[in-house]
Write an enzyme that holds these catalytic residues in place. Structure first.
Site, mmCIF file in Angstrom:
data_model
loop_
_atom_site.group_PDB
_atom_site.id
_atom_site.type_symbol
_atom_site.label_atom_id
_atom_site.label_comp_id
_atom_site.label_asym_id
_atom_site.label_seq_id
_atom_site.Cartn_x
_atom_site.Cartn_y
_atom_site.Cartn_z
ATOM 1 N N ASP A 116 0.870 -1.180 0.000
ATOM 2 C CA ASP A 116 0.000 0.000 0.000
ATOM 3 C C ASP A 116 0.905 1.227 0.000
ATOM 4 O OD1 ASP A 116 -1.604 2.213 0.742
ATOM 5 O OD2 ASP A 116 -2.946 0.959 1.915
ATOM 6 N N CYS A 119 1.483 3.174 3.251
ATOM 7 C CA CYS A 119 2.006 2.414 4.394
ATOM 8 C C CYS A 119 3.492 2.727 4.599
ATOM 9 C CB CYS A 119 1.786 0.926 4.124
ATOM 10 S SG CYS A 119 2.857 -0.202 5.010
ATOM 11 N N CYS A 122 5.786 -0.225 4.175
ATOM 12 C CA CYS A 122 5.873 -0.592 2.757
ATOM 13 C C CYS A 122 6.898 0.306 2.071
ATOM 14 C CB CYS A 122 4.514 -0.429 2.083
ATOM 15 S SG CYS A 122 3.232 -1.539 2.695
ATOM 16 N N ARG A 146 -5.202 -0.823 2.020
ATOM 17 C CA ARG A 146 -5.660 -1.234 3.358
ATOM 18 C C ARG A 146 -6.855 -0.444 3.858
ATOM 19 N NH1 ARG A 146 -1.592 1.667 7.261
ATOM 20 N NH2 ARG A 146 -0.938 3.390 5.927
#
Length: 233
Positions: A116, A119, A122, A146
């Site tokens: 994502d 994120c 991430c 998400r």
């Protein structure tokens, strides 16, 4: 003699009939739970079936009377292996042409990451991409917004996956650059998101190994390599 043979035939027929799942009963039981079967296949447990639903894998007895939810582990080896998600691996590979791939020059391992762009971890994983690749780890991305498919991040990721240069677009997004809107294309991240839900992904990054094992959360390049080695991949 003929009577004995006839009785034996009846017995074998009865046993054979009991060896098969009652799919009607299973579907009826699942409907009570608000679930719908996508596929019903025999599991590693006798008399129990692995049922793929839109909410993941569940296990249901042949007669449809009992349901289990949770991972099934093969504990015969030194390291327990989650075998529940093996039925999902084929679906994962079917999306290969939709993945944004960062291939290692000297590939030794392949992982698929549900990611994502909003994120933080991430982003951290992506910033270390060269280190993963240098260790022989190829990283394949699937989108998992998400906050849901209606969130602006989902629309941004749809644009990234539809870009003529998706790797470049994803790099820019993780650097905080604005995503240029792109009209819909053949790639539909909703399918990627749905597959993530079936893998029971609840947060990102979620790292999927070749055997379907999911490693939740960020792992540094060295830690991911250690995890792959431990799993024998």
């Amino acid at each position: 003699m003929k009577k004995i043979a006839f009785c034996l035939s009846l017995l074998l027929t009865a046993v054979a009939n009991n060896a098969f799942a009652d799919e009607n009963a299973i579907n009826k039981s699942l409907s009570k739970m608000g679930l719908k079967a996508e596929s019903i296949t025999p599991s590693k447990l006798s008399g129990v079936n692995a049922v793929l639903t839109d909410q993941g894998i569940v296990y249901v007895s042949d007669d449809g009377n009992y349901l289990l939810q949770g991972p099934l582990y093969d504990i015969r080896g030194e390291v327990p292996k989650n075998v529940s998600n093996q039925v999902l691996v084929k679906k994962l590979e079917a999306l290969k042409n939709q993945m944004i791939i960062y291939k290692a020059p000297k590939e030794k391992h392949v992982v698929t990451v549900f990611t994502d762009i909003t994120c933080g971890y991430c982003r951290k994983l992506h910033e270390n991409m060269k280190e993963y690749n240098d260790l022989g780890i190829t990283v394949r991305y699937l989108a998992f917004p998400r906050h849901g498919l209606e969130h602006s991040s989902a629309k941004d990721m749809q644009s990234i996956w539809c870009s003529a240069t998706p790797n470049k677009s994803l790099n820019a997004a993780f650097k905080g650059e604005k995503v240029s809107p792109i009209k819909a294309c053949k790639t539909d991240i909703a399918k990627q998101y749905q597959l993530g839900l079936q893998f029971n992904v609840r947060g990102t990054p979620a790292i999927v190994l070749k055997d379907g094992t999911v490693l939740g959360g960020y792992l540094s390049p060295q830690d991911l390599l250690a995890a792959l080695t431990q799993h024998g991949e």
